[in-house]
Design a protein around this motif. Structure first.
Motif, PDB file in Angstrom:
ATOM      1  N   ASN A 155     -10.106   0.257  -9.743  1.00 50.30           N
ATOM      2  CA  ASN A 155      -8.705  -0.725  -9.870  1.00 50.30           C
ATOM      3  C   ASN A 155      -7.944  -0.407 -11.261  1.00 50.30           C
ATOM      4  O   ASN A 155      -9.002  -0.609 -11.882  1.00 50.30           O
ATOM      5  N   SER A 190      -1.563  -1.079  -4.996  1.00 48.80           N
ATOM      6  CA  SER A 190      -1.545  -1.923  -4.305  1.00 48.80           C
ATOM      7  C   SER A 190      -0.722  -3.354  -4.330  1.00 48.80           C
ATOM      8  O   SER A 190      -0.512  -4.223  -3.941  1.00 48.80           O
ATOM      9  N   SER A 217      -4.834   1.724  -7.574  1.00 49.59           N
ATOM     10  CA  SER A 217      -6.494   1.740  -6.903  1.00 49.59           C
ATOM     11  C   SER A 217      -6.857   3.489  -6.368  1.00 49.59           C
ATOM     12  O   SER A 217      -6.049   3.619  -5.691  1.00 49.59           O
ATOM     13  N   PHE A 218      -8.180   4.199  -6.197  1.00 46.38           N
ATOM     14  CA  PHE A 218      -8.652   5.087  -5.844  1.00 46.38           C
ATOM     15  C   PHE A 218      -9.986   4.728  -5.734  1.00 46.38           C
ATOM     16  O   PHE A 218     -10.498   4.242  -6.803  1.00 46.38           O
ATOM     17  N   GLN A 219     -10.414   5.824  -4.899  1.00 47.44           N
ATOM     18  CA  GLN A 219     -12.352   6.194  -5.176  1.00 47.44           C
ATOM     19  C   GLN A 219     -12.304   6.922  -5.192  1.00 47.44           C
ATOM     20  O   GLN A 219     -12.225   7.808  -5.053  1.00 47.44           O
ATOM     21  N   THR A 220     -13.832   6.623  -5.867  1.00 44.35           N
ATOM     22  CA  THR A 220     -14.421   7.593  -6.350  1.00 44.35           C
ATOM     23  C   THR A 220     -15.760   7.653  -5.983  1.00 44.35           C
ATOM     24  O   THR A 220     -16.466   6.468  -5.492  1.00 44.35           O
ATOM     25  N   HIS A 230       1.107  -1.244   0.006  1.00 43.77           N
ATOM     26  CA  HIS A 230       0.081   0.023   0.128  1.00 43.77           C
ATOM     27  C   HIS A 230       0.972   0.993   0.169  1.00 43.77           C
ATOM     28  O   HIS A 230       1.663   1.979   1.041  1.00 43.77           O
ATOM     29  N   ASN A 244     -14.315  -0.438 -11.806  1.00 43.92           N
ATOM     30  CA  ASN A 244     -14.754   0.000 -10.597  1.00 43.92           C
ATOM     31  C   ASN A 244     -16.029  -1.058  -9.817  1.00 43.92           C
ATOM     32  O   ASN A 244     -16.414  -2.195 -10.743  1.00 43.92           O
ATOM     33  N   GLU A 245     -15.075  -1.516  -8.333  1.00 41.85           N
ATOM     34  CA  GLU A 245     -16.029  -1.840  -7.506  1.00 41.85           C
ATOM     35  C   GLU A 245     -16.730  -1.196  -6.673  1.00 41.85           C
ATOM     36  O   GLU A 245     -15.900  -0.971  -5.722  1.00 41.85           O
ATOM     37  N   VAL A 279     -14.662   2.010  -6.095  1.00 42.44           N
ATOM     38  CA  VAL A 279     -13.320   1.993  -6.129  1.00 42.44           C
ATOM     39  C   VAL A 279     -12.533   0.718  -7.108  1.00 42.44           C
ATOM     40  O   VAL A 279     -13.444   0.386  -8.076  1.00 42.44           O
ATOM     41  N   GLY A 294      -4.313   8.164  -5.143  1.00 43.24           N
ATOM     42  CA  GLY A 294      -4.464   6.810  -4.841  1.00 43.24           C
ATOM     43  C   GLY A 294      -3.019   6.509  -3.773  1.00 43.24           C
ATOM     44  O   GLY A 294      -3.091   6.746  -3.407  1.00 43.24           O
TER      45      GLY A 294
END
Length: 225
Positions: A199, A145, A155-158, A122, A193-194, A197, A142
């Motif tokens: 990837n 990983s 990875s990053f958050q949206t 990380h 996009n999961e 998140v 982000g």
């Protein structure tokens, strides 16, 4: 598929509904389709969404009960893996919507897609798209990983469930544990996009003298990376 290794037990359960699978048929005409997985019951059947058609008779001869299909799909992990199996069409339902039921495979085969193992970490990082005539500079914050000498996972958050990163050249920017700034010209290979998140699979397209030192500082064995 002679270059694939047979797995001891089916691993289809790892593929989540909503993911896409590649179908290859040869009878009565050669055809390849990419269809969405709706669901499955282990040992019984797999359900796929019927492709959108402009005419009701389209695909009627190939997507027919009893026809043999080769199915392939991808899973991401420390190593990207391609899974494949042979199946037959059990049934095509028409209500409440068109769905394809496949025989659950008796044997699933897989092969590694990456020649280099990536080590999970990380590490805060930024991917940057530099400004040109058509695109303004974009920076995405982000974390890396997993990483090897050949590429990394980012990875990053949206807030949007539809945000993804297009396949294109980017710069991966990060800082080593000793405070050294590292900037690597790279290529986005895939993005998914999961649930907010994102990837991103990234391939490094230029050698960077600082990268082997970074792997040493992270205690990552370069012979395995």
């Amino acid at each position: 598929m002679s270059d694939l290794n047979v797995t001891e037990k089916p691993q289809l359960f790892e593929l989540q509904p909503g993911k896409h699978m590649d179908l290859q048929m040869s009878h009565p005409v050669p055809l390849r389709l990419k269809l969405m997985l709706v669901g499955y019951e282990v040992g019984k059947y797999i359900i796929l969404k019927y492709p959108k058609v402009s005419r009701n008779a389209e695909y009627k001869d190939v997507l027919a009960e009893g026809n043999v299909i080769i199915v392939r799909y991808l899973l991401e992990g420390n190593k990207g893996e391609c899974f494949a199996f042979r199946s037959t069409i059990k049934n095509v339902s028409t209500y409440p919507e068109k769905l394809i039921f496949l025989e659950y495979p008796k044997k699933i085969e897989n092969r590694q897609l990456r020649t280099q193992q990536r080590t999970s970490i990380h590490l805060p990082a930024v991917i940057m798209i530099e400004e040109d005539e058509n695109t303004k500079e974009v920076k995405i914050n982000g974390a890396i990983s997993d990483i090897s000498l050949k590429g990394c996972g980012f990875s990053f958050q949206t807030k949007s469930a539809h945000t993804n990163v297009n396949k294109r050249n980017v710069f991966v920017c990060l800082q080593s544990p000793t405070g050294l700034d590292i900037k690597i010209l790279s290529r986005v290979c895939n993005s998914r996009n999961e649930r907010g998140v994102v990837n991103v699979g990234i391939q490094f397209i230029e050698e960077n003298d600082q990268l082997p030192l970074l792997l040493d500082q992270l205690f990552i064995n370069k012979s395995d990376s």
